[in-house]
Each structure stands twice: as structure tokens, then as C-alpha cells.
Design an enzyme around this catalytic site. Structure first.
Site, mmCIF file in Angstrom:
data_model
loop_
_atom_site.group_PDB
_atom_site.id
_atom_site.type_symbol
_atom_site.label_atom_id
_atom_site.label_comp_id
_atom_site.label_asym_id
_atom_site.label_seq_id
_atom_site.Cartn_x
_atom_site.Cartn_y
_atom_site.Cartn_z
ATOM 1 N N ARG A 148 0.772 5.011 -3.400
ATOM 2 C CA ARG A 148 0.560 6.363 -2.864
ATOM 3 C C ARG A 148 1.798 7.237 -3.023
ATOM 4 O O ARG A 148 1.695 8.457 -3.127
ATOM 5 C CB ARG A 148 0.163 6.285 -1.393
ATOM 6 C CG ARG A 148 -1.216 5.717 -1.147
ATOM 7 C CD ARG A 148 -1.708 6.048 0.249
ATOM 8 N NE ARG A 148 -0.821 5.552 1.277
ATOM 9 C CZ ARG A 148 -0.911 4.350 1.830
ATOM 10 N NH1 ARG A 148 -1.844 3.510 1.411
ATOM 11 N NH2 ARG A 148 -0.081 3.980 2.778
ATOM 12 N N HIS A 153 1.936 11.191 -3.793
ATOM 13 C CA HIS A 153 2.586 12.179 -2.927
ATOM 14 C C HIS A 153 3.667 12.934 -3.676
ATOM 15 O O HIS A 153 3.881 14.130 -3.447
ATOM 16 C CB HIS A 153 3.190 11.480 -1.714
ATOM 17 C CG HIS A 153 2.167 11.039 -0.720
ATOM 18 N ND1 HIS A 153 2.425 10.972 0.641
ATOM 19 C CD2 HIS A 153 0.891 10.641 -0.866
ATOM 20 C CE1 HIS A 153 1.351 10.549 1.272
ATOM 21 N NE2 HIS A 153 0.412 10.342 0.373
ATOM 22 N N VAL A 172 3.333 17.411 -4.823
ATOM 23 C CA VAL A 172 4.257 18.385 -4.243
ATOM 24 C C VAL A 172 5.373 18.621 -5.257
ATOM 25 O O VAL A 172 6.162 17.713 -5.539
ATOM 26 C CB VAL A 172 4.855 17.899 -2.910
ATOM 27 C CG1 VAL A 172 5.790 18.963 -2.321
ATOM 28 C CG2 VAL A 172 3.751 17.565 -1.920
ATOM 29 N N GLY A 221 5.300 18.585 -8.323
ATOM 30 C CA GLY A 221 5.136 17.831 -9.553
ATOM 31 C C GLY A 221 5.782 16.462 -9.476
ATOM 32 O O GLY A 221 6.446 16.113 -8.495
ATOM 33 N N SER A 254 10.946 14.279 -5.962
ATOM 34 C CA SER A 254 11.409 14.968 -4.757
ATOM 35 C C SER A 254 11.024 14.239 -3.475
ATOM 36 O O SER A 254 11.648 14.430 -2.433
ATOM 37 C CB SER A 254 10.878 16.406 -4.721
ATOM 38 O OG SER A 254 9.474 16.442 -4.853
ATOM 39 N N GLU A 280 10.871 16.277 2.045
ATOM 40 C CA GLU A 280 9.455 15.928 1.955
ATOM 41 C C GLU A 280 9.113 14.666 2.737
ATOM 42 O O GLU A 280 8.082 14.594 3.409
ATOM 43 C CB GLU A 280 9.051 15.730 0.492
ATOM 44 C CG GLU A 280 8.947 16.999 -0.310
ATOM 45 C CD GLU A 280 8.594 16.728 -1.766
ATOM 46 O OE1 GLU A 280 7.909 15.727 -2.036
ATOM 47 O OE2 GLU A 280 9.003 17.518 -2.627
ATOM 48 N N ASN A 296 3.916 12.321 5.143
ATOM 49 C CA ASN A 296 4.654 11.273 4.448
ATOM 50 C C ASN A 296 5.314 10.252 5.362
ATOM 51 O O ASN A 296 5.954 9.314 4.881
ATOM 52 C CB ASN A 296 5.735 11.907 3.568
ATOM 53 C CG ASN A 296 5.152 12.684 2.417
ATOM 54 O OD1 ASN A 296 4.093 12.339 1.901
ATOM 55 N ND2 ASN A 296 5.819 13.747 2.019
ATOM 56 N N THR A 356 -9.044 1.406 -1.988
ATOM 57 C CA THR A 356 -9.456 0.008 -1.928
ATOM 58 C C THR A 356 -8.347 -0.872 -1.364
ATOM 59 O O THR A 356 -8.594 -2.010 -0.981
ATOM 60 C CB THR A 356 -9.861 -0.502 -3.331
ATOM 61 O OG1 THR A 356 -10.409 -1.805 -3.204
ATOM 62 C CG2 THR A 356 -8.684 -0.554 -4.287
ATOM 63 N N ASP A 384 -10.325 -0.391 3.501
ATOM 64 C CA ASP A 384 -11.360 -1.203 2.866
ATOM 65 C C ASP A 384 -11.426 -2.542 3.607
ATOM 66 O O ASP A 384 -10.908 -3.554 3.133
ATOM 67 C CB ASP A 384 -11.008 -1.398 1.388
ATOM 68 C CG ASP A 384 -12.043 -2.227 0.635
ATOM 69 O OD1 ASP A 384 -13.036 -2.639 1.246
ATOM 70 O OD2 ASP A 384 -11.829 -2.467 -0.567
ATOM 71 N N SER A 443 -11.074 -6.510 2.358
ATOM 72 C CA SER A 443 -10.328 -6.729 1.113
ATOM 73 C C SER A 443 -9.270 -5.650 0.906
ATOM 74 O O SER A 443 -9.034 -5.211 -0.209
ATOM 75 C CB SER A 443 -11.277 -6.770 -0.089
ATOM 76 O OG SER A 443 -11.903 -5.521 -0.290
ATOM 77 N N ASP A 463 -9.965 -3.845 -5.804
ATOM 78 C CA ASP A 463 -11.305 -4.157 -6.300
ATOM 79 C C ASP A 463 -12.200 -2.935 -6.141
ATOM 80 O O ASP A 463 -11.723 -1.837 -5.866
ATOM 81 C CB ASP A 463 -11.876 -5.375 -5.557
ATOM 82 C CG ASP A 463 -11.910 -5.186 -4.045
ATOM 83 O OD1 ASP A 463 -11.930 -4.018 -3.582
ATOM 84 O OD2 ASP A 463 -11.913 -6.201 -3.311
#
Length: 324
Positions: A66, A70, A74, A76, A80, A91, A97, A194, A244, A247, A252
Site C-alpha cells: 500500500r 499512497h 500524492v 506522484g 514523498s 505525508e 497514512n 486480498t 479478507d 486468507s 489470492d
């Protein structure tokens, strides 16, 4: 990708705003194997670090994946998200965050990269490669590299420029399209849910106060609501729940099975059933004909092109948490 993170997951508690930059600037200057002459061992160094992390702390996989989302959503994909500020105005300090984890993994990888190839490999590229290497179970994709690092990290932008988990499908599609991403990218990157967890406050209103009248979200499976209420009470802001269940540590297609059964955790998950294209992908992803594992890599590459700095723009940070 989103995101995402969080909010946990690919989307966060924030209001959607449009980006001021061109989401595809510089994408033509990225390439697979950018460091083949200047630091040929770069990806192997990063993989050694991430392989160790996944052995001793596998739950860091989801937040590290993630982190790339993130970062890209923000300013690009320019690193950052990694910058720190003595006044807690960067950030990473924004509410969306604050549940991201694994910054030390990026730092450790960067230390090893600096030993081998000082001032060569960017922090932004390190984040992108780590996101690939921790995504165990996905079909391995080639990461385009050549990003340079930005010098600005703003808490307000992070709070305002990442998509909320409460948006409807029209808003989600629009948000992705403004970044140069497609409807398919939206539903594919949502599949990142997932793995990982989300705080109760990211979805609690769906069970306790959906329209402000103490009601539940009619789009959620009636039989699923009592199960979720056992996980989170109406005022819970600290408990983490698997996105999820069953799992959440495994990459998956079970996420799509849950969404198809109206058991997606976030409102943004449930919204995937409200558009013909995203709904069709959800259903197809639950079958043996699913192309999700391949599609995920393709969409991650596309996301990794958002707003990149290349050439002489930005810098190559020697320490990822601060500008040179």
C-alpha cells in the site's frame, strides 16, 4: 493498486481532490532495467531485504504494498511518503497514512543500496520494487525504474488527495481516470485488499449508522452484519479487522468472492458491484478463468507511472526520510 493505504487497504479517510500535476508526466522515461549499468545488483539487494522481512514479519507485506499506492496518489511516485518532518507535517503524519508500517524496511534496503552504489538508486524506485517483492502469490512483474525523488511532503495534500473508502463507484472511477488509470485498473488494484487489515472506523458506519439514522448499509449481506458487529462496536477506532477474513495473509482471489457475496468490508469494495464493467470483473475473478494475478502486475506498472520525476528533476536521496 488503491490503497489505501489507512484507512488500511488501498483507500483512506479523506476527501477526493484533483491533482495539480499531469498524472503521466515522464512515464516514457521509465524503463525496465534502468540500473543495469549503474547498479546491476540493485533489485537483488532489495529482494534480499524483503525476503528476510517476509520470513520474520509477513504481515508487513500488505502495508508495504500500500505504501507504493499512497506514494503515487500524492504528488506522484516520487518517494514523498517517506519524508519526515520535525514538526509532524509530512505525508506520513496525515491520518490516511498513520497505519502504514514498514518504513524501516525501505530504510534498510536503502542503506544496503548506498553501500553498493552510492547516490544511484532512488527511494521512489525502492518503494516500487519492494511493493512487487512483498506481493507473494501474484504473478511477478517487471518493475519500470528511473524515478527520482521529490523534495516536498505535505500533510494536507496527503489528507486531501487520496480517495476515500466512502466514495461511490462514479467517484472512484473519476478519481482513477484523473490519474490516467482505467476502470479495469480500479477493480484490479482494489484486489490488493486480498491482504491486510482495516480499522473499524473505516467501515463501522455501514453497520451502525449508514445514513445517520442508526441504520445499516442495505448493500451488505444481512447475515454478514452480525459477524462484523462482533469484530467492531459502534465507537471502536482502534481495532484492526482483516479485509479478507480467512486468507488475509495470502494473495489470492478470495477478496472478489467476498465482494460478489456482498461481504466486501469497505464501501468502496461494495461499490464495485454498482458498475457493469467492475461487476463483471469481480464475477470473472471468482472463476478458474481469472486473469487477476497477471492483471495486478499490469495495473501496478501503470500506477507506478503517475507523476514520476525523471531526468534531472528531483534528486536521488541518500537517506529516504530526508532531502539531501
Amino acid at each position: 493498486m488503491a490503497a489505501f493505504k489507512p484507512f488500511s487497504g488501498f483507500f483512506v479517510l479523506s476527501v477526493f481532490l484533483l491533482f495539480a500535476f499531469n498524472p503521466t508526466d515522464g512515464q516514457g522515461q521509465l524503463e525496465v532495467g534502468f540500473y543495469k549499468k549503474t547498479c546491476p545488483q540493485a533489485e537483488a539487494i532489495i529482494k534480499n531485504v524483503t525476503d528476510y522481512v517476509m520470513k520474520v514479519a509477513p504481515t508487513l507485506g500488505a502495508p508495504l504494498m500500500r505504501m507504493h499506492f499512497h506514494d503515487c496518489f500524492v504528488r506522484g511516485c516520487e518517494g514523498s511518503i517517506l519524508l519526515s518532518s520535525p514538526t509532524n507535517q509530512a505525508e506520513k503524519d496525515a491520518i490516511p497514512n498513520q497505519s502504514l508500517r514498514g518504513f524501516q524496511v525501505i530504510d534498510n534496503a536503502k542503506v544496503e543500496l548506498e553501500k553498493a552504489c552510492p547516490g544511484v538508486v532512488s527511494c521512489a524506485d525502492t518503494v516500487a520494487i519492494v511493493a512487487r517483492d512483498v506481493t507473494l502469490g501474484a504473478e511477478r512483474w517487471e518493475v519500470e525504474t528511473g524515478r527520482r525523488d521529490g523534495r516536498v511532503s505535505n500533510i494536507t495534500q496527503a489528507s486531501n488527495e487520496v480517495l476515500s473508502p466512502f466514495l461511490n463507484i462514479t467517484q472512484l472511477i473519476s478519481g482513477f481516470q484523473k490519474k490516467g488509470l482505467s476502470v479495469k485498473d480500479l477493480v484490479v488494484l482494489s484486489g490488493g485488499h486480498t491482504v491486510g487489515t482495516s480499522h473499524c472506523f473505516s467501515f463501522g458506519s455501514r453497520m451502525y449508522n449508514f445514513t445517520g439514522k442508526g441504520d445499516t448499509d442495505p448493500s451488505m449481506d444481512r447475515k454478514y452484519i452480525p459477524y462484523m458487529k462482533k469484530k467492531c462496536n459502534a465507537t471502536d477506532v482502534t481495532t484492526l479487522v482483516a479485509l479478507d477474513p480467512g486468507s488475509f495473509k495470502t494473495f489470492d482471489t478470495n477478496y472478489y468472492t467476498l465482494v460478489a457475496k456482498r461481504r466486501g468490508l469497505l464501501h468502496s469494495d461494495a461499490a464495485l458491484l454498482d458498475n457493469p464493467e467492475t461487476r463483471a470483473y469481480v464475477i470473472q475473478a471468482t472463476t478458474h478463468k481469472s486473469t487477476f494475478f497477471k492483471d495486478f502486475g499490469v495495473s501496478m506498472v501503470r500506477m507506478g507511472r503517475i507523476g514520476v520525476l525523471t531526468g534531472s528533476a528531483g534528486e536521488i536521496r541518500r537517506v529516504c526520510s530526508k532531502v539531501n
